[in-house]
Design a protein around this motif. Sequence first.
Motif, PDB file in Angstrom:
ATOM      1  N   LEU A   1       0.842  -1.190   0.000  1.00  0.00           N
ATOM      2  CA  LEU A   1       0.000   0.000   0.000  1.00  0.00           C
ATOM      3  C   LEU A   1       0.877   1.239   0.000  1.00  0.00           C
ATOM      4  O   LEU A   1       1.783   1.363   0.820  1.00  0.00           O
ATOM      5  CB  LEU A   1      -0.909  -0.001   1.231  1.00  0.00           C
ATOM      6  N   PHE A   2       0.589   2.152  -0.926  1.00  0.00           N
ATOM      7  CA  PHE A   2       1.258   3.449  -0.953  1.00  0.00           C
ATOM      8  C   PHE A   2       0.189   4.519  -1.067  1.00  0.00           C
ATOM      9  O   PHE A   2      -0.684   4.440  -1.937  1.00  0.00           O
ATOM     10  CB  PHE A   2       2.223   3.571  -2.143  1.00  0.00           C
ATOM     11  N   VAL A   3       0.257   5.503  -0.175  1.00  0.00           N
ATOM     12  CA  VAL A   3      -0.703   6.599  -0.175  1.00  0.00           C
ATOM     13  C   VAL A   3       0.063   7.910  -0.084  1.00  0.00           C
ATOM     14  O   VAL A   3       0.901   8.087   0.798  1.00  0.00           O
ATOM     15  CB  VAL A   3      -1.682   6.485   1.019  1.00  0.00           C
ATOM     16  N   ASN A   4      -0.214   8.833  -0.993  1.00  0.00           N
ATOM     17  CA  ASN A   4       0.376  10.165  -0.951  1.00  0.00           C
ATOM     18  C   ASN A   4      -0.510  11.011  -0.021  1.00  0.00           C
ATOM     19  O   ASN A   4      -1.520  11.573  -0.445  1.00  0.00           O
ATOM     20  CB  ASN A   4       0.431  10.765  -2.362  1.00  0.00           C
ATOM     21  N   GLN A   5      -0.130  11.065   1.255  1.00  0.00           N
ATOM     22  CA  GLN A   5      -0.941  11.714   2.288  1.00  0.00           C
ATOM     23  C   GLN A   5      -1.181  13.196   2.000  1.00  0.00           C
ATOM     24  O   GLN A   5      -2.264  13.716   2.280  1.00  0.00           O
ATOM     25  CB  GLN A   5      -0.286  11.543   3.662  1.00  0.00           C
ATOM     26  N   GLU A   6      -0.183  13.880   1.454  1.00  0.00           N
ATOM     27  CA  GLU A   6      -0.343  15.314   1.177  1.00  0.00           C
ATOM     28  C   GLU A   6      -1.440  15.554   0.147  1.00  0.00           C
ATOM     29  O   GLU A   6      -2.275  16.449   0.305  1.00  0.00           O
ATOM     30  CB  GLU A   6       0.977  15.903   0.674  1.00  0.00           C
ATOM     31  N   ARG A   7      -1.448  14.766  -0.923  1.00  0.00           N
ATOM     32  CA  ARG A   7      -2.450  14.937  -1.963  1.00  0.00           C
ATOM     33  C   ARG A   7      -3.838  14.504  -1.487  1.00  0.00           C
ATOM     34  O   ARG A   7      -4.843  15.121  -1.830  1.00  0.00           O
ATOM     35  CB  ARG A   7      -2.055  14.164  -3.226  1.00  0.00           C
ATOM     36  N   ILE A   8      -3.901  13.456  -0.662  1.00  0.00           N
ATOM     37  CA  ILE A   8      -5.186  13.031  -0.089  1.00  0.00           C
ATOM     38  C   ILE A   8      -5.752  14.163   0.759  1.00  0.00           C
ATOM     39  O   ILE A   8      -6.934  14.502   0.669  1.00  0.00           O
ATOM     40  CB  ILE A   8      -5.016  11.753   0.760  1.00  0.00           C
ATOM     41  N   ALA A   9      -4.899  14.767   1.597  1.00  0.00           N
ATOM     42  CA  ALA A   9      -5.346  15.862   2.450  1.00  0.00           C
ATOM     43  C   ALA A   9      -5.837  17.039   1.606  1.00  0.00           C
ATOM     44  O   ALA A   9      -6.860  17.653   1.936  1.00  0.00           O
ATOM     45  CB  ALA A   9      -4.210  16.301   3.368  1.00  0.00           C
ATOM     46  N   TYR A  10      -5.126  17.337   0.521  1.00  0.00           N
ATOM     47  CA  TYR A  10      -5.553  18.435  -0.350  1.00  0.00           C
ATOM     48  C   TYR A  10      -6.923  18.146  -0.944  1.00  0.00           C
ATOM     49  O   TYR A  10      -7.828  18.982  -0.893  1.00  0.00           O
ATOM     50  CB  TYR A  10      -4.538  18.670  -1.478  1.00  0.00           C
ATOM     51  N   TRP A  11      -7.097  16.972  -1.539  1.00  0.00           N
ATOM     52  CA  TRP A  11      -8.362  16.655  -2.201  1.00  0.00           C
ATOM     53  C   TRP A  11      -9.516  16.591  -1.207  1.00  0.00           C
ATOM     54  O   TRP A  11     -10.632  16.995  -1.525  1.00  0.00           O
ATOM     55  CB  TRP A  11      -8.250  15.358  -3.000  1.00  0.00           C
ATOM     56  N   MET A  12      -9.260  16.119   0.001  1.00  0.00           N
ATOM     57  CA  MET A  12     -10.319  16.092   1.005  1.00  0.00           C
ATOM     58  C   MET A  12     -10.669  17.512   1.450  1.00  0.00           C
ATOM     59  O   MET A  12     -11.826  17.793   1.777  1.00  0.00           O
ATOM     60  CB  MET A  12      -9.927  15.210   2.184  1.00  0.00           C
ATOM     61  N   SER A  13      -9.676  18.413   1.424  1.00  0.00           N
ATOM     62  CA  SER A  13      -9.950  19.804   1.806  1.00  0.00           C
ATOM     63  C   SER A  13     -10.824  20.524   0.781  1.00  0.00           C
ATOM     64  O   SER A  13     -11.508  21.483   1.115  1.00  0.00           O
ATOM     65  CB  SER A  13      -8.648  20.571   2.018  1.00  0.00           C
ATOM     66  N   VAL A  14     -10.798  20.058  -0.474  1.00  0.00           N
ATOM     67  CA  VAL A  14     -11.634  20.675  -1.492  1.00  0.00           C
ATOM     68  C   VAL A  14     -12.933  19.900  -1.715  1.00  0.00           C
ATOM     69  O   VAL A  14     -13.653  20.155  -2.672  1.00  0.00           O
ATOM     70  CB  VAL A  14     -10.886  20.874  -2.836  1.00  0.00           C
ATOM     71  N   GLY A  15     -13.214  18.933  -0.847  1.00  0.00           N
ATOM     72  CA  GLY A  15     -14.519  18.286  -0.869  1.00  0.00           C
ATOM     73  C   GLY A  15     -14.581  16.856  -1.353  1.00  0.00           C
ATOM     74  O   GLY A  15     -15.676  16.302  -1.449  1.00  0.00           O
ATOM     75  N   ALA A  16     -13.470  16.225  -1.670  1.00  0.00           N
ATOM     76  CA  ALA A  16     -13.502  14.834  -2.123  1.00  0.00           C
ATOM     77  C   ALA A  16     -13.834  13.916  -0.947  1.00  0.00           C
ATOM     78  O   ALA A  16     -13.318  14.099   0.151  1.00  0.00           O
ATOM     79  CB  ALA A  16     -12.161  14.441  -2.724  1.00  0.00           C
ATOM     80  N   GLN A  17     -14.707  12.939  -1.193  1.00  0.00           N
ATOM     81  CA  GLN A  17     -15.122  11.988  -0.164  1.00  0.00           C
ATOM     82  C   GLN A  17     -14.548  10.611  -0.488  1.00  0.00           C
ATOM     83  O   GLN A  17     -14.778  10.087  -1.573  1.00  0.00           O
ATOM     84  CB  GLN A  17     -16.653  11.892  -0.121  1.00  0.00           C
ATOM     85  N   PRO A  18     -13.811   9.991   0.448  1.00  0.00           N
ATOM     86  CA  PRO A  18     -13.304   8.640   0.200  1.00  0.00           C
ATOM     87  C   PRO A  18     -14.418   7.598   0.344  1.00  0.00           C
ATOM     88  O   PRO A  18     -15.346   7.779   1.129  1.00  0.00           O
ATOM     89  CB  PRO A  18     -12.233   8.452   1.270  1.00  0.00           C
ATOM     90  N   THR A  19     -14.313   6.522  -0.428  1.00  0.00           N
ATOM     91  CA  THR A  19     -15.263   5.424  -0.282  1.00  0.00           C
ATOM     92  C   THR A  19     -14.954   4.672   1.006  1.00  0.00           C
ATOM     93  O   THR A  19     -13.927   4.908   1.657  1.00  0.00           O
ATOM     94  CB  THR A  19     -15.167   4.460  -1.479  1.00  0.00           C
ATOM     95  N   ALA A  20     -15.811   3.743   1.367  1.00  0.00           N
ATOM     96  CA  ALA A  20     -15.627   2.980   2.608  1.00  0.00           C
ATOM     97  C   ALA A  20     -14.314   2.192   2.586  1.00  0.00           C
ATOM     98  O   ALA A  20     -13.568   2.170   3.564  1.00  0.00           O
ATOM     99  CB  ALA A  20     -16.804   2.049   2.823  1.00  0.00           C
TER     100      ALA A  20
END
Length: 83
Positions: A50-69
């Motif tokens: 598993l690799f996750v780019n935490q910075e980009r996830i945080a950015y997209w969530m700040s602009v309203g992106a919702q992760p799936t379950a």
Amino acid sequence: MLAIRLALGGAKKRPFYYLTVTDSRNPRDGSHKEHVGFFNPIACGQEVRLFVNQERIAYWMSVGAQPTARVTKLLKDSVNAAA
């Protein structure tokens, strides 16, 4: 509405998933805004599971992106693995 979800890749009997940011109305493997990581469920040995780019996830969530379950569970796993 933006969604952070898994897009299927890989070969027959060897699944590989990309964590993508896309419009929720797009098909699973359709167009996307950005790849923000990957998940390899059958990784073994030294392969990265598993690799996750935490910075980009945080950015997209700040602009309203919702992760799936499933992506939410993977994000929690990535934070626990990093700690």
